[in-house]
Design an enzyme around this catalytic site. Structure first.
Site, PDB file in Angstrom:
ATOM      1  NE  ARG A 113      -2.517  -1.915   3.106  1.00 17.34           N
ATOM      2  CZ  ARG A 113      -2.302  -3.207   3.343  1.00 17.34           C
ATOM      3  NH1 ARG A 113      -2.591  -4.104   2.425  1.00 17.34           N
ATOM      4  NH2 ARG A 113      -1.798  -3.616   4.481  1.00 17.34           N
ATOM      5  CD  GLU A 168      -2.123  -5.993  14.372  1.00 13.83           C
ATOM      6  OE1 GLU A 168      -3.136  -6.098  15.064  1.00 13.83           O
ATOM      7  OE2 GLU A 168      -2.069  -5.299  13.347  1.00 13.83           O
TER       8      GLU A 168
END
Length: 181
Positions: free
Chosen positions: A68, A105
């Site tokens: 992104r 994460e």
């Protein structure tokens, strides 16, 4: 620019981001920017806010983190007169690369950059859509600094403050447009 105008833009950006619970695994609140990209005004606001911030900073490299960061990095680089350098997942770049492992994460990964894409004395901006734990941005910083360049700042559309990624960056400046849910 008036503060009220910036607030309107930030609000438009924040309200265009969709949150998807339990993606890609249970417990993760995924911040989906595809809905931001479907809103031309919010997308333009996002790019414009970054360009306004970096236009006069003498940045020579905008390094976009896959995938992104590839969306926001090129228009910012073009607008400020900098080159765009993609930071990619393993085995996506042809030719000689340097790599850096990092924690996500929800797992681990590796990032690569072409040897020679960044030069000593380059002044770099690292851009991604989101900072969570900070592992991705730290790996990007290490790659760029190993090439001898200076990372002036990291920039993200979204920050998940509860994951404390900003702390992992240490004294590296981080600019964020919105706080995630």
């Amino acid at each position: 620019m008036a503060v009220a105008e910036e607030d309107v833009r930030i609000h438009r950006i924040a309200s265009s981001i969709r949150v998807i619970p339990d993606f890609p695994k249970p417990g993760v609140m995924f911040q989906d920017i595809t809905t931001l990209l479907l809103d031309p005004k919010a997308f333009r606001d996002t790019v414009d806010l970054f360009v306004e911030r970096y236009r006069d900073k003498r940045i020579s490299v905008v390094a976009g983190v896959e995938a992104r960061g590839f969306i926001f990095g090129p228009p910012i680089a073009l607008a400020i007169g900098a080159k765009f350098v993609p930071l990619r997942k393993p085995k996506k770049l042809p030719g000689e690369v340097i790599s850096e492992d990092y924690s996500l994460e929800y797992g681990t990964d590796k990032m690569e950059m072409h040897v020679g894409a960044v030069q000593p004395k380059d002044r770099a901006l690292v851009i991604d859509d989101l900072i969570a734990t900070g592992g991705t941005l730290c790996a990007a910083i290490k790659l760029i600094e190993r090439a001898g360049a200076e990372v002036l700042e990291c920039a993200c559309v979204i920050e998940l403050p509860e994951l404390k990624g900003r702390e992992k960056l240490g004294d590296r400046p981080l600019f964020v447009l919105v706080k995630g849910a």
